[in-house]
Motif scaffolding. Structure first.
Motif, mmCIF file in Angstrom:
data_model
loop_
_atom_site.group_PDB
_atom_site.id
_atom_site.type_symbol
_atom_site.label_atom_id
_atom_site.label_comp_id
_atom_site.label_asym_id
_atom_site.label_seq_id
_atom_site.Cartn_x
_atom_site.Cartn_y
_atom_site.Cartn_z
ATOM 1 N N VAL A 22 6.456 -0.841 -12.933
ATOM 2 C CA VAL A 22 7.764 -1.292 -12.610
ATOM 3 C C VAL A 22 8.514 -2.065 -13.817
ATOM 4 O O VAL A 22 8.300 -3.077 -14.240
ATOM 5 C CB VAL A 22 7.709 -1.950 -11.290
ATOM 6 C CG1 VAL A 22 9.126 -2.395 -10.883
ATOM 7 C CG2 VAL A 22 6.892 -1.298 -10.221
ATOM 8 N N ALA B 197 14.228 -1.072 -13.059
ATOM 9 C CA ALA B 197 13.933 -0.311 -11.838
ATOM 10 C C ALA B 197 14.787 -0.455 -10.749
ATOM 11 O O ALA B 197 15.266 -1.685 -10.580
ATOM 12 C CB ALA B 197 12.591 -0.266 -11.382
ATOM 13 N N ALA C 43 10.777 0.714 -5.625
ATOM 14 C CA ALA C 43 9.762 0.229 -6.041
ATOM 15 C C ALA C 43 8.843 -0.211 -5.215
ATOM 16 O O ALA C 43 7.607 -0.058 -5.083
ATOM 17 C CB ALA C 43 9.829 -0.315 -7.479
ATOM 18 N N GLN D 229 7.917 1.994 -2.232
ATOM 19 C CA GLN D 229 6.964 3.066 -2.459
ATOM 20 C C GLN D 229 5.503 2.613 -2.797
ATOM 21 O O GLN D 229 4.772 2.960 -2.740
ATOM 22 C CB GLN D 229 7.560 4.052 -3.459
ATOM 23 C CG GLN D 229 8.788 4.927 -2.680
ATOM 24 C CD GLN D 229 9.248 5.776 -3.511
ATOM 25 O OE1 GLN D 229 8.777 6.252 -4.706
ATOM 26 N NE2 GLN D 229 10.100 6.751 -2.801
ATOM 27 N N HIS E 94 2.239 6.313 -11.824
ATOM 28 C CA HIS E 94 3.705 6.226 -11.298
ATOM 29 C C HIS E 94 4.448 5.347 -12.282
ATOM 30 O O HIS E 94 3.965 4.212 -12.538
ATOM 31 C CB HIS E 94 3.649 5.512 -9.892
ATOM 32 C CG HIS E 94 2.625 6.222 -8.963
ATOM 33 N ND1 HIS E 94 1.206 5.916 -8.899
ATOM 34 C CD2 HIS E 94 2.893 7.401 -8.003
ATOM 35 C CE1 HIS E 94 0.868 6.921 -7.796
ATOM 36 N NE2 HIS E 94 1.784 7.475 -7.362
ATOM 37 N N TYR F 217 8.441 3.453 -12.539
ATOM 38 C CA TYR F 217 9.924 3.221 -12.086
ATOM 39 C C TYR F 217 10.743 2.435 -13.056
ATOM 40 O O TYR F 217 10.430 1.398 -13.508
ATOM 41 C CB TYR F 217 9.837 2.073 -10.562
ATOM 42 C CG TYR F 217 8.963 2.967 -9.494
ATOM 43 C CD1 TYR F 217 9.919 3.646 -8.760
ATOM 44 C CD2 TYR F 217 7.771 2.906 -9.462
ATOM 45 C CE1 TYR F 217 9.011 4.188 -7.605
ATOM 46 C CE2 TYR F 217 7.073 3.637 -8.325
ATOM 47 C CZ TYR F 217 7.745 4.098 -7.365
ATOM 48 O OH TYR F 217 7.404 4.786 -6.338
ATOM 49 N N ASN G 124 9.695 7.447 -10.378
ATOM 50 C CA ASN G 124 10.586 6.812 -9.265
ATOM 51 C C ASN G 124 10.238 7.735 -8.009
ATOM 52 O O ASN G 124 11.084 7.932 -7.119
ATOM 53 C CB ASN G 124 11.938 7.175 -9.508
ATOM 54 C CG ASN G 124 12.405 6.477 -10.572
ATOM 55 O OD1 ASN G 124 11.842 5.095 -11.115
ATOM 56 N ND2 ASN G 124 13.419 6.679 -11.542
ATOM 57 N N LYS G 125 8.874 7.959 -7.761
ATOM 58 C CA LYS G 125 8.474 8.554 -6.416
ATOM 59 C C LYS G 125 6.825 8.298 -6.276
ATOM 60 O O LYS G 125 6.256 8.083 -7.466
ATOM 61 C CB LYS G 125 9.088 10.188 -6.212
ATOM 62 C CG LYS G 125 8.316 10.994 -7.191
ATOM 63 C CD LYS G 125 8.717 12.638 -6.935
ATOM 64 C CE LYS G 125 8.646 12.788 -5.444
ATOM 65 N NZ LYS G 125 7.346 13.098 -4.882
#
Length: 493
Positions: A267, A271, A276, A279, A424, A426, A448-449
């Motif tokens: 993150v 972000a 963030a 998820q 991942h 963000y 961002n997912k």
């Protein structure tokens, strides 16, 4: 609840049996199956012997020869009927998953949706290109490269998604023209047996799908090493993958490995923090953290670290842990006592090394005297990147959150483990997102997912996370092999 799954008209019948070559077979020795929410044994499944492997593979060989001759459109018709049968029995299948695996009923229903999706994607391959014509060096000749099935597939599947991963392997195997013998986890054998019944109801020819239950290091080993086995596909731990790869190497047959992961969530300070936090929360506690793509460690840039931790802990405090059959429960128990104890040891060792428990850390509050394999959703801070809790796969509802200062620092930390499955990122900065995509040493990068991965993608790991996968176009191709045909039709002098 589990007893209601074993009625005369239920998919499993009153006594669960193995499905071998079109027959339902019992044995004198059985292995107990318990309910993770209560710890109570509610049924047992047969313990296979080597003769059951022989029977399954010999019947598979006979059935596969005929099946491979069928056009893709005919195979797709059978898979379409499997999807219809899954739809008709969706709630029963979901409750079987809950009973033996412990995930919530809402998550289990989602898993059965995944079963349908895997078969749906596989049957869409009826329109695929099945070969190539290459330019030849002389006139009156043809050079064709044909796609053909591998033959008989041995599938070793895990306990975290016992129905979906059955479909993930069986669907492409059947559509490509193969037969398949499935060895489910000893912990969760019922979902695979129920799916075998679905295949039988759908009219899958006898012998094409068998499910053999028993200990992996005995039955799985015999299945992998058998001379009739042409391919092995495994989803499971890195330890299991190593052992199976070594066994298969003696025969030099293709092996597909989907193994463990240690997914980072990164993150950056620009972000969307609300997104963030939400998820990262979902990606950690889905299926009680028992997902190879789960958020196993979260790195947060120092400028937003304190706020991220505050919001995240607040969400965890509101997470409802409870009876997985309750429609309102958000997290169920761990799958087994051994898995629960492993997670507890990880947390205890981290605390001894200096980690701070922000929330959780043991049995959920109010459930101390309750049977079952419960562990509270847990957040750790004051963690450094070298701790085992950050480097080793925990596979449970525990999240270490670590501050970082620079892009270079966090990329180095993210890449520092032996795993390389999912990551991942963000950020609202496209340059940062694309640079991270380039620099992260993982087979999957989500920007961002979060997941789960989609059936048309390719769930592939790097490093100790595996070799290839079973989904999408690339996964389907693993169930095929190539044959090159040279034809001379010119006039002979």
């Amino acid at each position: 609840m589990p007893a209601t799954l074993l009625g005369e008209k239920a998919l499993l019948g009153t006594t669960p049996s193995m499905f071998i070559g079109g027959e339902w077979i019992t044995t004198e020795n059985t292995r107990p199956v318990d309910n993770p929410a209560t710890g109570e044994i509610f049924t047992g499944v047969p313990e296979a012997q080597t003769e059951h492997i022989e029977l399954a593979l010999n019947r598979a060989r006979a059935a596969q020869t005929e099946w491979a001759r069928r056009p893709l459109s005919e195979r797709a018709t059978v898979l379409t009927e499997i999807v219809r049968q899954v739809e008709d029995h969706a709630e029963e299948l979901a409750r079987i998953v809950v009973a033996e695996q412990g995930k919530t009923i809402t998550e289990a229903r989602g898993e059965i949706g995944g079963v349908k999706a895997f078969f749906d994607h596989a049957l869409s391959q009826k329109y695929r290109t099945v070969g190539e014509l290459m330019a030849t060096s002389s006139p009156g000749q043809q050079l064709a490269i044909r796609e053909e099935p591998v033959g008989i597939v041995a599938a070793i599947i895990p306990w975290n998604f016992p129905a979906a991963i059955f479909a993930r392997k069986v669907a492409p195997a059947l559509m490509a023209g193969n037969a398949i013998v499935v060895k489910p986890s000893e912990v969760t054998p019922l979902s695979a047996l129920a799916m075998a019944k679905i295949c039988q109801l759908a009219g899958v020819p006898d012998g094409l799908v068998s499910v053999v239950t028993g200990p992996g290091r005995v039955i799985g080993k015999a299945l992998v090493e058998h001379p009739l086995t042409n391919m092995v596909t495994v989803t499971g731990s890195t330890r299991a993958g190593r052992e199976i790869l070594a066994q298969a190497s003696e025969k030099i047959i293709p092996v597909s490995l989907e193994l463990g992961g240690k997914a980072p969530v990164i993150v950056f300070d620009d972000a969307n923090l609300e997104l963030a936090v939400q998820q990262a929360f979902e990606a950690r506690f889905w299926n009680c953290g028992q997902v190879c793509t789960c958020n196993e460690r979260t790195y947060v840039q120092r400028g937003v670290y304190d706020e991220f931790v505050r919001r995240f802990v607040e969400k965890v405090a509101g997470l409802k842990v409870g009876d997985p059959t309750d429609e309102t429960s958000q997290m169920g128990p761990k799958v087994s006592e051994a898995e629960r104890d492993k997670v507890r040891e990880f947390v205890e060792d981290a605390v001894k090394a200096g980690a701070k428990v922000e929330i959780g850390g043991g049995i959920p509050e109010g459930m101390e005297d309750q049977a079952g394999y419960w562990f509270a959703p847990t957040v750790l801070t004051n963690v450094n990147n070298d701790m085992d809790i950050v480097q080793q796969e925990v596979f449970g509802p525990v999240l270490p959150i670590i501050p970082f200062d620079s892009y270079e620092e966090v990329i180095e930390w993210a890449n520092s483990t032996v795993y390389g499955l999912t990551s991942h990122v963000y950020t609202e900065n496209m340059r940062t997102a694309m640079n991270a995509t380039d620099d992260l040493e993982f087979g999957e990068v989500y920007i961002n997912k979060i997941g789960p991965e989609e059936v048309q993608g390719y769930h592939t790991g790097w490093k100790l996370s595996g070799m290839g996968g079973d989904d999408g176009q690339h996964g389907f191709e693993r169930y095929t092999r190539r044959k090159t045909v040279y034809l001379d039709y010119g006039l002979q002098s």
